[in-house]
Design a protein around this motif. Structure first.
Motif, PDB file in Angstrom:
ATOM      1  N   GLU A   1       0.821  -1.205   0.000  1.00 19.27           N
ATOM      2  CA  GLU A   1       0.000   0.000   0.000  1.00 19.27           C
ATOM      3  C   GLU A   1       0.859   1.262   0.000  1.00 19.27           C
ATOM      4  O   GLU A   1       0.439   2.301  -0.492  1.00 19.27           O
ATOM      5  CB  GLU A   1      -0.951  -0.006   1.201  1.00 19.27           C
ATOM      6  N   GLN A   2       2.063   1.174   0.551  1.00 16.49           N
ATOM      7  CA  GLN A   2       2.955   2.329   0.601  1.00 16.49           C
ATOM      8  C   GLN A   2       3.656   2.556  -0.735  1.00 16.49           C
ATOM      9  O   GLN A   2       4.154   3.642  -0.985  1.00 16.49           O
ATOM     10  CB  GLN A   2       4.005   2.157   1.711  1.00 16.49           C
ATOM     11  N   ARG A   3       3.708   1.534  -1.562  1.00 20.92           N
ATOM     12  CA  ARG A   3       4.342   1.695  -2.867  1.00 20.92           C
ATOM     13  C   ARG A   3       3.584   2.727  -3.672  1.00 20.92           C
ATOM     14  O   ARG A   3       2.367   2.820  -3.591  1.00 20.92           O
ATOM     15  CB  ARG A   3       4.332   0.371  -3.628  1.00 20.92           C
ATOM     16  N   ASN A   4       4.319   3.468  -4.435  1.00 23.75           N
ATOM     17  CA  ASN A   4       3.716   4.454  -5.321  1.00 23.75           C
ATOM     18  C   ASN A   4       4.374   4.296  -6.693  1.00 23.75           C
ATOM     19  O   ASN A   4       5.217   5.099  -7.069  1.00 23.75           O
ATOM     20  CB  ASN A   4       3.916   5.860  -4.759  1.00 23.75           C
ATOM     21  N   PRO A   5       4.013   3.245  -7.425  1.00 23.09           N
ATOM     22  CA  PRO A   5       4.674   2.987  -8.706  1.00 23.09           C
ATOM     23  C   PRO A   5       4.446   4.125  -9.703  1.00 23.09           C
ATOM     24  O   PRO A   5       3.357   4.689  -9.768  1.00 23.09           O
ATOM     25  CB  PRO A   5       4.049   1.684  -9.189  1.00 23.09           C
ATOM     26  N   SER A   6       5.506   4.449 -10.431  1.00 14.72           N
ATOM     27  CA  SER A   6       5.380   5.481 -11.450  1.00 14.72           C
ATOM     28  C   SER A   6       6.368   5.224 -12.583  1.00 14.72           C
ATOM     29  O   SER A   6       7.391   4.563 -12.396  1.00 14.72           O
ATOM     30  CB  SER A   6       5.612   6.878 -10.860  1.00 14.72           C
ATOM     31  N   ILE A   7       6.019   5.748 -13.739  1.00 14.69           N
ATOM     32  CA  ILE A   7       6.876   5.693 -14.932  1.00 14.69           C
ATOM     33  C   ILE A   7       7.015   7.137 -15.401  1.00 14.69           C
ATOM     34  O   ILE A   7       6.018   7.778 -15.738  1.00 14.69           O
ATOM     35  CB  ILE A   7       6.250   4.818 -16.037  1.00 14.69           C
ATOM     36  N   THR A   8       8.242   7.634 -15.387  1.00 11.09           N
ATOM     37  CA  THR A   8       8.469   9.042 -15.704  1.00 11.09           C
ATOM     38  C   THR A   8       9.532   9.219 -16.780  1.00 11.09           C
ATOM     39  O   THR A   8      10.264   8.294 -17.101  1.00 11.09           O
ATOM     40  CB  THR A   8       8.920   9.806 -14.443  1.00 11.09           C
ATOM     41  N   ASN A   9       9.590  10.419 -17.276  1.00 12.05           N
ATOM     42  CA  ASN A   9      10.627  10.834 -18.216  1.00 12.05           C
ATOM     43  C   ASN A   9      10.737   9.945 -19.458  1.00 12.05           C
ATOM     44  O   ASN A   9      11.832   9.533 -19.840  1.00 12.05           O
ATOM     45  CB  ASN A   9      11.982  10.917 -17.493  1.00 12.05           C
ATOM     46  N   PRO A  10       9.615   9.662 -20.136  1.00 10.52           N
ATOM     47  CA  PRO A  10       9.725   8.888 -21.381  1.00 10.52           C
ATOM     48  C   PRO A  10      10.467   9.737 -22.419  1.00 10.52           C
ATOM     49  O   PRO A  10      10.163  10.916 -22.599  1.00 10.52           O
ATOM     50  CB  PRO A  10       8.279   8.636 -21.788  1.00 10.52           C
TER      51      PRO A  10
ATOM     52  N   TYR B   1       5.182  14.163 -50.581  1.00 17.02           N
ATOM     53  CA  TYR B   1       5.189  13.064 -49.624  1.00 17.02           C
ATOM     54  C   TYR B   1       5.097  13.652 -48.223  1.00 17.02           C
ATOM     55  O   TYR B   1       5.178  14.869 -48.049  1.00 17.02           O
ATOM     56  CB  TYR B   1       6.458  12.214 -49.746  1.00 17.02           C
ATOM     57  N   THR B   2       4.895  12.805 -47.252  1.00 15.66           N
ATOM     58  CA  THR B   2       4.796  13.260 -45.867  1.00 15.66           C
ATOM     59  C   THR B   2       5.825  12.539 -45.011  1.00 15.66           C
ATOM     60  O   THR B   2       6.280  11.448 -45.349  1.00 15.66           O
ATOM     61  CB  THR B   2       3.400  12.972 -45.292  1.00 15.66           C
ATOM     62  N   LEU B   3       6.170  13.162 -43.903  1.00 22.60           N
ATOM     63  CA  LEU B   3       7.094  12.555 -42.945  1.00 22.60           C
ATOM     64  C   LEU B   3       6.365  12.289 -41.638  1.00 22.60           C
ATOM     65  O   LEU B   3       5.663  13.160 -41.129  1.00 22.60           O
ATOM     66  CB  LEU B   3       8.283  13.488 -42.694  1.00 22.60           C
ATOM     67  N   PRO B   4       6.544  11.105 -41.082  1.00 19.86           N
ATOM     68  CA  PRO B   4       5.868  10.794 -39.824  1.00 19.86           C
ATOM     69  C   PRO B   4       6.565  11.435 -38.623  1.00 19.86           C
ATOM     70  O   PRO B   4       7.749  11.758 -38.675  1.00 19.86           O
ATOM     71  CB  PRO B   4       5.958   9.267 -39.752  1.00 19.86           C
ATOM     72  N   GLU B   5       5.796  11.615 -37.564  1.00 19.01           N
ATOM     73  CA  GLU B   5       6.327  12.026 -36.271  1.00 19.01           C
ATOM     74  C   GLU B   5       5.809  10.991 -35.272  1.00 19.01           C
ATOM     75  O   GLU B   5       4.628  10.662 -35.279  1.00 19.01           O
ATOM     76  CB  GLU B   5       5.811  13.415 -35.855  1.00 19.01           C
ATOM     77  N   TYR B   6       6.704  10.501 -34.422  1.00 17.38           N
ATOM     78  CA  TYR B   6       6.336   9.433 -33.494  1.00 17.38           C
ATOM     79  C   TYR B   6       6.384   9.893 -32.042  1.00 17.38           C
ATOM     80  O   TYR B   6       7.128  10.805 -31.691  1.00 17.38           O
ATOM     81  CB  TYR B   6       7.279   8.241 -33.653  1.00 17.38           C
ATOM     82  N   ALA B   7       5.601   9.226 -31.214  1.00 18.33           N
ATOM     83  CA  ALA B   7       5.643   9.391 -29.758  1.00 18.33           C
ATOM     84  C   ALA B   7       5.280   8.037 -29.160  1.00 18.33           C
ATOM     85  O   ALA B   7       4.801   7.135 -29.862  1.00 18.33           O
ATOM     86  CB  ALA B   7       4.671  10.469 -29.294  1.00 18.33           C
ATOM     87  N   PHE B   8       5.527   7.877 -27.855  1.00 21.72           N
ATOM     88  CA  PHE B   8       5.182   6.608 -27.206  1.00 21.72           C
ATOM     89  C   PHE B   8       4.785   6.822 -25.757  1.00 21.72           C
ATOM     90  O   PHE B   8       5.085   7.854 -25.159  1.00 21.72           O
ATOM     91  CB  PHE B   8       6.344   5.606 -27.294  1.00 21.72           C
ATOM     92  N   THR B   9       4.074   5.827 -25.226  1.00 24.44           N
ATOM     93  CA  THR B   9       3.767   5.758 -23.803  1.00 24.44           C
ATOM     94  C   THR B   9       4.192   4.384 -23.307  1.00 24.44           C
ATOM     95  O   THR B   9       4.321   3.442 -24.097  1.00 24.44           O
ATOM     96  CB  THR B   9       2.265   5.957 -23.507  1.00 24.44           C
ATOM     97  N   VAL B  10       4.409   4.287 -21.995  1.00 25.80           N
ATOM     98  CA  VAL B  10       4.816   3.027 -21.371  1.00 25.80           C
ATOM     99  C   VAL B  10       3.783   2.662 -20.315  1.00 25.80           C
ATOM    100  O   VAL B  10       3.363   3.521 -19.528  1.00 25.80           O
ATOM    101  CB  VAL B  10       6.205   3.161 -20.711  1.00 25.80           C
ATOM    102  N   GLU B  11       3.383   1.397 -20.284  1.00 26.69           N
ATOM    103  CA  GLU B  11       2.460   0.886 -19.266  1.00 26.69           C
ATOM    104  C   GLU B  11       3.118  -0.279 -18.541  1.00 26.69           C
ATOM    105  O   GLU B  11       3.752  -1.124 -19.177  1.00 26.69           O
ATOM    106  CB  GLU B  11       1.174   0.374 -19.898  1.00 26.69           C
ATOM    107  N   CYS B  12       2.960  -0.314 -17.216  1.00 27.38           N
ATOM    108  CA  CYS B  12       3.482  -1.434 -16.426  1.00 27.38           C
ATOM    109  C   CYS B  12       2.779  -1.457 -15.079  1.00 27.38           C
ATOM    110  O   CYS B  12       2.653  -0.410 -14.427  1.00 27.38           O
ATOM    111  CB  CYS B  12       4.994  -1.279 -16.232  1.00 27.38           C
TER     112      CYS B  12
END
Length: 191
Positions: free
Chosen positions: A17-26, A114-125
């Motif tokens: 319960e004290q754990r505070n899981p987080s994922i930062t700085n992608p 033509y077009t150029l793609p731009e990418y981004a991502f998210t992380v889940e755990c």
């Protein structure tokens, strides 16, 4: 169940319960761990993030999207990776994804064809999701190494694409950096 087992169970529950899981700085990085914002199709880049209160070995899921101005981003792929030393780091080879469904794409299509793609991502755990990473822009340039430079110095390299468009580049050094080009295969002619 013994009193010791009860106390152990209560302690484990309190710790969880004290754990505070987080994922930062992608972030996007190169092979040397330097942050990047641009890459070429075919480059190997790393999708990275920092984790807190998530055990090493836990499996994280990375979702990559091609960004659209209107917010209706296009799903590209999902990658799996294990948390290691409080970090997530996964190699990915940049692919070309057509980006033709937003306002900026229409302008780029008119200007370049033509077009150029731009990418981004998210992380889940473990039920936690990161914020979205910064954008990775796909560059439209190549660098060619001229092996027999002494023979070709002063000549012109002509690139011709399937649609008949072309670009001429003077051969004036052993490394030719060619910008504003079409993505895709081209025929090379020396004249």
């Amino acid at each position: 169940m013994t009193e010791f087992d009860n106390i152990k169970k209560i302690c484990i529950k309190e710790i969880q319960e004290q754990r505070n899981p987080s994922i930062t700085n992608p972030r996007w990085e190169d092979e040397n761990g330097r942050a990047i914002t641009k890459a070429l199709v075919g480059d190997e880049v790393y999708l990275c993030a920092d984790v807190t209160d998530i055990a090493d070995g836990a499996t994280a899921k990375i979702n990559i999207v091609e960004k659209d101005d209107d917010g209706n981003d296009d799903f590209v792929t999902e990658l799996g990776v294990a948390v290691q030393d409080g970090k997530i780091r996964r190699k990915w080879k940049v692919v070309y994804t057509e980006d033709n469904d937003d306002t900026e794409s229409q302008k780029e299509m008119e200007e370049k064809g033509y077009t150029l793609p731009e990418y981004a991502f998210t992380v889940e755990c473990e039920g936690v999701e990161s914020e979205e990473s910064g954008q990775l822009d796909v560059k439209d340039e190549i660098v060619l190494t001229v092996k027999n430079f002494d023979e070709l110095k002063g000549k012109t390299l002509k690139l011709v694409w399937k649609d008949g468009s072309s670009k001429e580049i003077p051969i004036d050094s052993e490394k030719l950096k060619i910008s504003d080009i079409f993505i895709g295969s081209a025929c090379m002619l020396i004249k």
